[in-house]
Design an enzyme around this catalytic site. Sequence first.
Site, mmCIF file in Angstrom:
data_model
loop_
_atom_site.group_PDB
_atom_site.id
_atom_site.type_symbol
_atom_site.label_atom_id
_atom_site.label_comp_id
_atom_site.label_asym_id
_atom_site.label_seq_id
_atom_site.Cartn_x
_atom_site.Cartn_y
_atom_site.Cartn_z
ATOM 1 N N HIS A 289 0.852 -1.191 0.000
ATOM 2 C CA HIS A 289 0.000 0.000 0.000
ATOM 3 C C HIS A 289 0.880 1.230 0.000
ATOM 4 C CE1 HIS A 289 -3.173 2.817 1.168
ATOM 5 N NE2 HIS A 289 -3.990 1.899 0.684
ATOM 6 N N GLU B 259 -7.843 -5.212 -0.281
ATOM 7 C CA GLU B 259 -8.385 -5.977 -1.388
ATOM 8 C C GLU B 259 -8.373 -7.491 -1.169
ATOM 9 O OE1 GLU B 259 -10.026 -4.149 -2.967
ATOM 10 O OE2 GLU B 259 -9.032 -2.926 -4.474
HETATM 11 N N1 ACO Z 1 3.991 -7.584 -4.723
HETATM 12 C C1 ACO Z 1 5.311 -7.559 -5.068
HETATM 13 N N2 ACO Z 1 6.070 -6.458 -4.980
HETATM 14 C C2 ACO Z 1 5.480 -5.337 -4.542
HETATM 15 C C3 ACO Z 1 4.119 -5.290 -4.165
HETATM 16 C C4 ACO Z 1 3.366 -6.486 -4.269
HETATM 17 N N3 ACO Z 1 2.070 -6.524 -3.930
HETATM 18 N N4 ACO Z 1 3.798 -4.044 -3.791
HETATM 19 C C5 ACO Z 1 4.914 -3.311 -3.924
HETATM 20 N N5 ACO Z 1 5.935 -4.080 -4.384
HETATM 21 C C6 ACO Z 1 7.313 -3.674 -4.650
HETATM 22 C C7 ACO Z 1 7.354 -2.850 -5.927
HETATM 23 O O1 ACO Z 1 7.594 -3.672 -7.053
HETATM 24 C C8 ACO Z 1 8.473 -1.897 -5.673
HETATM 25 O O2 ACO Z 1 9.686 -2.502 -5.966
HETATM 26 P P1 ACO Z 1 10.878 -1.653 -6.674
HETATM 27 O O3 ACO Z 1 11.240 -0.611 -5.652
HETATM 28 O O4 ACO Z 1 11.929 -2.667 -6.934
HETATM 29 O O5 ACO Z 1 10.283 -1.064 -7.921
HETATM 30 C C9 ACO Z 1 8.422 -1.681 -4.143
HETATM 31 O O6 ACO Z 1 7.740 -2.807 -3.599
HETATM 32 C C10 ACO Z 1 7.668 -0.436 -3.758
HETATM 33 O O7 ACO Z 1 6.447 -0.427 -4.447
HETATM 34 P P2 ACO Z 1 5.796 0.848 -5.103
HETATM 35 O O8 ACO Z 1 5.136 0.458 -6.371
HETATM 36 O O9 ACO Z 1 6.726 2.019 -5.114
HETATM 37 O O10 ACO Z 1 4.728 1.177 -4.028
HETATM 38 P P3 ACO Z 1 3.525 2.122 -4.245
HETATM 39 O O11 ACO Z 1 3.373 2.870 -2.989
HETATM 40 O O12 ACO Z 1 3.578 2.928 -5.488
HETATM 41 O O13 ACO Z 1 2.431 1.014 -4.510
HETATM 42 C C11 ACO Z 1 0.652 -0.444 -4.576
HETATM 43 C C12 ACO Z 1 1.391 0.624 -3.747
HETATM 44 C C13 ACO Z 1 0.363 0.087 -5.977
HETATM 45 C C14 ACO Z 1 -0.671 -0.744 -3.881
HETATM 46 C C15 ACO Z 1 1.524 -1.725 -4.675
HETATM 47 O O14 ACO Z 1 1.816 -2.191 -3.383
HETATM 48 C C16 ACO Z 1 0.864 -2.825 -5.503
HETATM 49 O O15 ACO Z 1 0.945 -2.803 -6.730
HETATM 50 N N6 ACO Z 1 0.176 -3.807 -4.832
HETATM 51 C C17 ACO Z 1 -0.521 -4.861 -5.547
HETATM 52 C C18 ACO Z 1 -1.848 -4.336 -6.093
HETATM 53 C C19 ACO Z 1 -2.887 -4.096 -5.016
HETATM 54 O O16 ACO Z 1 -3.103 -4.940 -4.132
HETATM 55 N N7 ACO Z 1 -3.559 -2.934 -5.109
HETATM 56 C C20 ACO Z 1 -4.632 -2.552 -4.179
HETATM 57 C C21 ACO Z 1 -4.177 -1.449 -3.269
HETATM 58 S S1 ACO Z 1 -5.430 -0.974 -2.125
HETATM 59 C C22 ACO Z 1 -6.404 0.070 -3.027
HETATM 60 O O17 ACO Z 1 -6.003 0.734 -3.932
HETATM 61 C C23 ACO Z 1 -7.841 0.112 -2.691
#
Ligand code: ACO
Length: 378
Positions: free
Chosen positions: A256, A314
Amino acid sequence: MHAVNGYKPGLEGVVAAETTLSRVNGQIGELVIAGYPVEALAPQATFEEVVYLLWYGSLPTAEALKQFSGELAALRPLPQATVDLLTAVSRTPNPPNAMDALRMAAGTLNLGVESQQYAQALVARLPTIVAAYWCLRQGKQPVAPNSELSHAANFLYMLTGEVASRARVRGLETYLNTVVDHGLNASTFAARVIIATQSDMVSAIVGAIGALKGPIHGGAPGPALDMVFEIETAERAEPYLRHKLATGERLMGFGHRVYRVRDPRAEILSAEAERLFKADGDMSLYELAKSVEQTAVSLLAEHKPGRNLQTNVEFYTALLLHGLGLETELFTPTFAIGRTAGWIAHCFEQLKNGRLIRPKAKYIGVADKAWEPIEARP
Ligand code: ACO
């Protein structure tokens, strides 16, 4: 992410609005909705009470609630043009999914109502759109809304043609209340940007629906449940999830932007799903999901040490909505049905206090190219 010359990718940490609607503390996993801890509000309030709270700032009296609920119920039937659109769309060779149909049809909801009724009409009619399209896609006639039923009960009724049990209605109501508002998330920000131009409420909500649809925002619960089903047994969780991470995939339902601990909404929805599955459902699916969650969180800690990737809303949304009998395609539209009340509350707030939202972009291209006539271009 760090700011470079004032640029913050994804606007992370940037304060772009003041709000009294919800407070999210990602360090301790706290969510307050219009003054109430979400754990107290979501499982006890009706959805109509929560909408009233967000729009008017306090919980309604019995009399005010009766009037408000009656006004919403009266607005549930769709304009004929909306039904015609959904019917035509459902008969196209590759009919769009329910979320795309919702986006298309939501744009017609200004028909037949004055602009001061747009907010109520949007909340009242989104469930009617989703349920009508769902019936049409299966070659059935839409089920007319039942004004005797509450907002949540009526949605389940329109989906199936049967009045749902109290336990199921409570389950859906708890879900809708849990997701009703959540700070300046992507779809809420989209709604605020649109309304801040003094556009109209219907346009703001259509834009927000478009933002919610994305797989890393509101589109995650379907894939999260698919993942649990594909894993099948607890022993398969670790190799399956390791493979996903090794091939660069994200685990849906985890991570998140704001939370660094378990999303408090996951706690509420997990408890509600457990109650529902215990009463009438497949407890083994619930146990499997719990074990997948544990494995995923520990593998994510190995994968991104220090990033604290935890369960988000989610993951248990998927389980709860599945327990309520909803198909995965309906998960994100159902999220939109709950969140619309929050989007609209933010629009009211933005109209009252806000300015046009207009940040800057830092130009990083070149600025001295010579014009090339078309015949001279390589
Ligand atoms: N699985 C694997 N790796 C992950 C995940 C995940 N669920 N979430 C984050 N990471 C990794 C990213 O790849 C990133 O790696 P990097 O630095 O090597 O590029 C690092 O952790 C940081 O992630 P960011 O994308 O910078 O985090 P951000 O704050 O932008 O993203 C997000 C948050 C989009 C929710 C992300 O955690 C994600 O894609 N999760 C999976 C999708 C999901 O469950 N979305 C629902 C969110 S709740 C909502 O919106 C209602």
